[in-house]
Design a protein around this motif. Structure first.
Motif, PDB file in Angstrom:
ATOM      1  N   LYS A   2      61.460 -26.513 -14.328  1.00  0.00           N
ATOM      2  CA  LYS A   2      60.661 -25.715 -13.410  1.00  0.00           C
ATOM      3  C   LYS A   2      61.467 -25.359 -12.169  1.00  0.00           C
ATOM      4  CE  LYS A   2      56.117 -26.985 -15.035  1.00  0.00           C
ATOM      5  NZ  LYS A   2      54.723 -27.248 -14.659  1.00  0.00           N
ATOM      6  N   ASN A   3      60.990 -24.301 -11.486  1.00  0.00           N
ATOM      7  CA  ASN A   3      61.813 -23.743 -10.412  1.00  0.00           C
ATOM      8  C   ASN A   3      62.096 -24.731  -9.300  1.00  0.00           C
ATOM      9  OD1 ASN A   3      58.959 -23.369  -9.526  1.00  0.00           O
ATOM     10  ND2 ASN A   3      59.957 -22.450  -7.755  1.00  0.00           N
ATOM     11  N   ASN A   4      61.169 -25.688  -9.044  1.00  0.00           N
ATOM     12  CA  ASN A   4      61.435 -26.626  -7.961  1.00  0.00           C
ATOM     13  C   ASN A   4      62.484 -27.670  -8.344  1.00  0.00           C
ATOM     14  OD1 ASN A   4      59.936 -28.117  -9.765  1.00  0.00           O
ATOM     15  ND2 ASN A   4      58.254 -28.561  -8.364  1.00  0.00           N
ATOM     16  N   GLN A   5      62.964 -27.625  -9.605  1.00  0.00           N
ATOM     17  CA  GLN A   5      64.053 -28.499 -10.030  1.00  0.00           C
ATOM     18  C   GLN A   5      65.376 -27.738 -10.103  1.00  0.00           C
ATOM     19  OE1 GLN A   5      61.805 -29.747 -13.669  1.00  0.00           O
ATOM     20  NE2 GLN A   5      62.396 -31.798 -13.039  1.00  0.00           N
ATOM     21  N   TRP A   6      65.312 -26.432  -9.976  1.00  0.00           N
ATOM     22  CA  TRP A   6      66.549 -25.645 -10.013  1.00  0.00           C
ATOM     23  C   TRP A   6      67.398 -25.926  -8.774  1.00  0.00           C
ATOM     24  CZ3 TRP A   6      63.883 -20.272 -10.982  1.00  0.00           C
ATOM     25  CH2 TRP A   6      63.486 -20.184 -12.331  1.00  0.00           C
ATOM     26  N   LYS A   7      68.673 -26.006  -8.981  1.00  0.00           N
ATOM     27  CA  LYS A   7      69.620 -26.043  -7.868  1.00  0.00           C
ATOM     28  C   LYS A   7      70.453 -24.759  -7.841  1.00  0.00           C
ATOM     29  CE  LYS A   7      70.048 -31.081  -7.740  1.00  0.00           C
ATOM     30  NZ  LYS A   7      70.973 -32.252  -7.905  1.00  0.00           N
ATOM     31  N   ARG A   8      70.729 -24.224  -9.048  1.00  0.00           N
ATOM     32  CA  ARG A   8      71.545 -23.016  -9.151  1.00  0.00           C
ATOM     33  C   ARG A   8      71.140 -22.250 -10.411  1.00  0.00           C
ATOM     34  NH1 ARG A   8      77.230 -24.829  -9.112  1.00  0.00           N
ATOM     35  NH2 ARG A   8      76.817 -25.057  -6.876  1.00  0.00           N
ATOM     36  N   ILE A   9      70.884 -20.966 -10.265  1.00  0.00           N
ATOM     37  CA  ILE A   9      70.515 -20.148 -11.413  1.00  0.00           C
ATOM     38  C   ILE A   9      71.433 -18.924 -11.507  1.00  0.00           C
ATOM     39  CG2 ILE A   9      68.096 -20.866 -11.331  1.00  0.00           C
ATOM     40  CD1 ILE A   9      67.458 -18.059 -10.158  1.00  0.00           C
ATOM     41  N   VAL A  10      71.529 -18.390 -12.712  1.00  0.00           N
ATOM     42  CA  VAL A  10      72.195 -17.114 -12.939  1.00  0.00           C
ATOM     43  C   VAL A  10      71.127 -16.141 -13.442  1.00  0.00           C
ATOM     44  CG1 VAL A  10      73.878 -15.857 -14.346  1.00  0.00           C
ATOM     45  CG2 VAL A  10      74.468 -18.083 -13.366  1.00  0.00           C
ATOM     46  N   ILE A  37      64.968 -13.155  -5.712  1.00  0.00           N
ATOM     47  CA  ILE A  37      66.219 -13.766  -5.233  1.00  0.00           C
ATOM     48  C   ILE A  37      66.020 -14.358  -3.841  1.00  0.00           C
ATOM     49  CG2 ILE A  37      68.612 -13.279  -4.546  1.00  0.00           C
ATOM     50  CD1 ILE A  37      68.680 -11.161  -6.784  1.00  0.00           C
ATOM     51  N   LEU A  38      65.338 -13.622  -2.978  1.00  0.00           N
ATOM     52  CA  LEU A  38      65.058 -14.109  -1.618  1.00  0.00           C
ATOM     53  C   LEU A  38      64.208 -15.373  -1.645  1.00  0.00           C
ATOM     54  CD1 LEU A  38      64.366 -10.669   0.073  1.00  0.00           C
ATOM     55  CD2 LEU A  38      66.170 -12.270   0.756  1.00  0.00           C
ATOM     56  N   GLN A  39      63.197 -15.377  -2.497  1.00  0.00           N
ATOM     57  CA  GLN A  39      62.324 -16.550  -2.600  1.00  0.00           C
ATOM     58  C   GLN A  39      63.088 -17.766  -3.103  1.00  0.00           C
ATOM     59  OE1 GLN A  39      59.330 -14.647  -5.116  1.00  0.00           O
ATOM     60  NE2 GLN A  39      57.824 -14.751  -3.452  1.00  0.00           N
ATOM     61  N   CYS A  40      63.963 -17.551  -4.067  1.00  0.00           N
ATOM     62  CA  CYS A  40      64.780 -18.655  -4.567  1.00  0.00           C
ATOM     63  C   CYS A  40      65.652 -19.230  -3.456  1.00  0.00           C
ATOM     64  CB  CYS A  40      65.659 -18.187  -5.726  1.00  0.00           C
ATOM     65  SG  CYS A  40      64.781 -17.934  -7.290  1.00  0.00           S
ATOM     66  N   ARG A  41      66.321 -18.360  -2.727  1.00  0.00           N
ATOM     67  CA  ARG A  41      67.199 -18.817  -1.653  1.00  0.00           C
ATOM     68  C   ARG A  41      66.403 -19.527  -0.562  1.00  0.00           C
ATOM     69  NH1 ARG A  41      72.482 -16.312  -1.027  1.00  0.00           N
ATOM     70  NH2 ARG A  41      72.134 -16.331   1.221  1.00  0.00           N
ATOM     71  N   ASP A  42      65.187 -19.064  -0.284  1.00  0.00           N
ATOM     72  CA  ASP A  42      64.332 -19.722   0.701  1.00  0.00           C
ATOM     73  C   ASP A  42      63.972 -21.140   0.269  1.00  0.00           C
ATOM     74  OD1 ASP A  42      64.366 -17.581   2.407  1.00  0.00           O
ATOM     75  OD2 ASP A  42      62.421 -16.777   1.787  1.00  0.00           O
ATOM     76  N   ILE A  45      67.522 -22.665  -3.594  1.00  0.00           N
ATOM     77  CA  ILE A  45      68.089 -22.447  -4.926  1.00  0.00           C
ATOM     78  C   ILE A  45      69.217 -21.421  -4.828  1.00  0.00           C
ATOM     79  CG2 ILE A  45      67.633 -21.676  -7.296  1.00  0.00           C
ATOM     80  CD1 ILE A  45      64.634 -22.369  -6.711  1.00  0.00           C
ATOM     81  N   GLU A  46      70.401 -21.797  -5.253  1.00  0.00           N
ATOM     82  CA  GLU A  46      71.525 -20.873  -5.250  1.00  0.00           C
ATOM     83  C   GLU A  46      71.387 -19.879  -6.401  1.00  0.00           C
ATOM     84  OE1 GLU A  46      74.984 -23.716  -3.294  1.00  0.00           O
ATOM     85  OE2 GLU A  46      74.803 -23.601  -5.475  1.00  0.00           O
ATOM     86  N   VAL A  47      71.747 -18.631  -6.144  1.00  0.00           N
ATOM     87  CA  VAL A  47      71.603 -17.573  -7.141  1.00  0.00           C
ATOM     88  C   VAL A  47      72.933 -16.874  -7.340  1.00  0.00           C
ATOM     89  CG1 VAL A  47      70.422 -15.424  -7.772  1.00  0.00           C
ATOM     90  CG2 VAL A  47      69.191 -17.194  -6.473  1.00  0.00           C
ATOM     91  N   ILE A  48      73.282 -16.655  -8.591  1.00  0.00           N
ATOM     92  CA  ILE A  48      74.394 -15.772  -8.968  1.00  0.00           C
ATOM     93  C   ILE A  48      73.775 -14.632  -9.758  1.00  0.00           C
ATOM     94  CG2 ILE A  48      76.518 -15.542 -10.321  1.00  0.00           C
ATOM     95  CD1 ILE A  48      76.994 -18.535  -9.809  1.00  0.00           C
ATOM     96  N   LEU A  49      74.077 -13.423  -9.357  1.00  0.00           N
ATOM     97  CA  LEU A  49      73.512 -12.240 -10.000  1.00  0.00           C
ATOM     98  C   LEU A  49      74.562 -11.596 -10.902  1.00  0.00           C
ATOM     99  CD1 LEU A  49      71.206 -10.111 -10.216  1.00  0.00           C
ATOM    100  CD2 LEU A  49      72.192  -9.012  -8.186  1.00  0.00           C
ATOM    101  N   VAL A  50      74.221 -11.438 -12.173  1.00  0.00           N
ATOM    102  CA  VAL A  50      75.066 -10.673 -13.094  1.00  0.00           C
ATOM    103  C   VAL A  50      74.375  -9.334 -13.292  1.00  0.00           C
ATOM    104  CG1 VAL A  50      76.064 -10.535 -15.407  1.00  0.00           C
ATOM    105  CG2 VAL A  50      75.966 -12.738 -14.209  1.00  0.00           C
ATOM    106  N   SER A  51      74.981  -8.298 -12.768  1.00  0.00           N
ATOM    107  CA  SER A  51      74.332  -6.995 -12.715  1.00  0.00           C
ATOM    108  C   SER A  51      75.121  -5.941 -13.482  1.00  0.00           C
ATOM    109  CB  SER A  51      74.176  -6.548 -11.257  1.00  0.00           C
ATOM    110  OG  SER A  51      73.604  -5.258 -11.182  1.00  0.00           O
ATOM    111  N   ALA A 160      75.482 -23.855 -13.657  1.00  0.00           N
ATOM    112  CA  ALA A 160      74.105 -23.526 -13.290  1.00  0.00           C
ATOM    113  C   ALA A 160      73.118 -24.410 -14.040  1.00  0.00           C
ATOM    114  CB  ALA A 160      73.829 -22.055 -13.588  1.00  0.00           C
ATOM    115  N   ASP A 161      71.880 -24.432 -13.555  1.00  0.00           N
ATOM    116  CA  ASP A 161      70.806 -25.166 -14.219  1.00  0.00           C
ATOM    117  C   ASP A 161      70.092 -24.297 -15.247  1.00  0.00           C
ATOM    118  OD1 ASP A 161      71.003 -27.481 -12.439  1.00  0.00           O
ATOM    119  OD2 ASP A 161      70.166 -26.149 -10.931  1.00  0.00           O
ATOM    120  N   SER A 162      69.945 -23.010 -14.905  1.00  0.00           N
ATOM    121  CA  SER A 162      69.193 -22.101 -15.765  1.00  0.00           C
ATOM    122  C   SER A 162      69.809 -20.710 -15.753  1.00  0.00           C
ATOM    123  CB  SER A 162      67.731 -22.002 -15.313  1.00  0.00           C
ATOM    124  OG  SER A 162      67.016 -23.183 -15.613  1.00  0.00           O
TER     125      SER A 162
END
Length: 372
Positions: A2-10, A37-42, A45-51, A160-162
């Motif tokens: 679940k999202n509250n367990q994420w530390k880093r996502i892609v 992405i903003l909510q995750c960072r708040d 949760i670290e985010v890497i975006l593959v775009s 990453a976690d997820s």
């Protein structure tokens, strides 16, 4: 997870979300993705975006040609990459960084480690890494070919976690939902086998290149590294609202209970074999320090050109892929030995194993436990 367990996502976002009408970048779908992405960072949760999207974003500069040449596609990518980065930047009040990769960058261990270190340094300083394949310089030899698989390689490299992959449908269905009204969404997949691949259809978007099959391939890469992997509908704002609440809005693929070790995962899913050894049928493998080691006597054929330290494929005479491993000798020398029996016997007396017994990724299911 679940999202509250994420530390880093892609998070992987496709071309159809970036430039849905091939008239440059559009905020139509990007707004709710940026909000996520903003909510995750708040939440820390670290985010890497593959775009994806550079070619689609740049195509309008070239008259939206129906069948552009390869050179024009590369020019579209060069022109569209700036536009795509600018599109993302306008949503954020924090810095982002562009990372353009080829498969050549990832399959070379030294460059792979360099990419890892760069991503970690960016994240440590609060900078959003935005990754894309470097279409301008890729060739058939160097390209990954789709950003689904690239995102899984990046997720593994970034520890990453997820991995969250955006699609144009809600997730994996038991049959094509575009043509079957009775198609059912599969909410969770515990094991990716041939039956899962059989459910995957082709690409439906006129913009993107990755269909469901490449998303399953990406999920297999990511889950074997211990990542939970989601396929969600990126066109729906509700998908991201559910994710941030810790719910599953699409299909979740469960991670391996015992993930592959980092080096073996890289060799299995990222490194590209530079050549192959065909070994005689009947050789009792696995090839490691606790069993019979592969020597020149067991080699029947050598294909391709490779140097000491390159990754190579080992297969049996009946065509079965057995393992990927690090070569201890060059193809030039092994070719000579394989075709000169007497010298081969002399070579065997003075040398060690043909492949490293430390870096072996088994591809045959009967040795699955060896690389978990």
């Amino acid at each position: 997870m679940k999202n509250n367990q994420w530390k880093r996502i892609v998070l992987k976002v496709g071309s159809a979300l970036i430039a849905p009408e091939r008239k440059g970048c559009s905020s139509r779908y990007l707004l709710h993705i940026a909000k996520f992405i903003l909510q995750c960072r708040d939440q820390g949760i670290e985010v890497i975006l593959v775009s994806s999207g550079s070619v689609a974003a740049g195509s309008h500069f070239f008259g939206n040609l129906e069948n552009p040449s390869l050179a024009i596609k590369k020019a579209m990518a060069a022109a569209g990459q700036n536009e795509m980065m600018a599109a993302w930047d306008r949503f954020f009040d924090f810095p982002s960084a562009q990372i353009l990769l080829t498969h050549g960058d990832l399959r070379d261990k030294e460059r792979y480690d360099s990419v890892r270190e760069t991503m970690f340094a960016l994240l440590d300083n609060g900078i959003l890494p935005i990754v894309n394949e470097n279409d301008v310089v890729t060739t058939d030899e160097l390209k990954v070919g789709d950003n689904d698989n690239l995102s899984a390689m990046v997720a593994a490299a970034a520890d990453a976690d997820s991995l969250i992959i955006c699609s144009d449908i809600d997730g994996l269905y038991n049959k094509n939902p575009h043509t079957n009204t009775d198609a059912k969404l599969i909410k969770q997949v515990h094991n990716i086998d041939q039956s899962i691949y059989d459910m995957a259809g082709g690409a439906h978007s006129s913009v993107g290149t990755g269909g469901m099959k490449t998303k399953i391939e990406a999920a297999e890469k990511a889950t074997s590294h211990g990542l939970s992997t989601y396929i969600i509908n990126g066109f729906k704002e509700s998908s991201f609202e559910q994710l941030i609440l810790g719910n599953n809005p699409g299909t979740i693929f469960s991670p391996y209970d015992s993930p592959m070790k980092e080096d073996l995962h890289w060799m299995t899913h990222t490194a590209k074999a530079q050549g192959e050894l065909v070994i005689e049928d009947g050789f009792d493998y696995p090839f490691d320090e606790n069993s019979e080691q592969l020597t020149s006597n067991e080699i029947s054929e050598v294909h391709g050109e490779f140097a000491v330290g390159d990754t190579i494929l080992v297969r049996s005479e009946d065509g079965k892929h057995l393992a990927k491993a690090e070569a201890n000798y060059s193809s030039c020398l092994l070719n000579f030995i394989a075709t000169h029996d007497e010298e081969g016997d002399e070579f065997q007396h003075h040398t060690g194993p043909i492949i490293s017994d430390k870096n072996i990724a088994y591809l045959d299911n009967s040795h699955e436990e060896a690389h978990k």
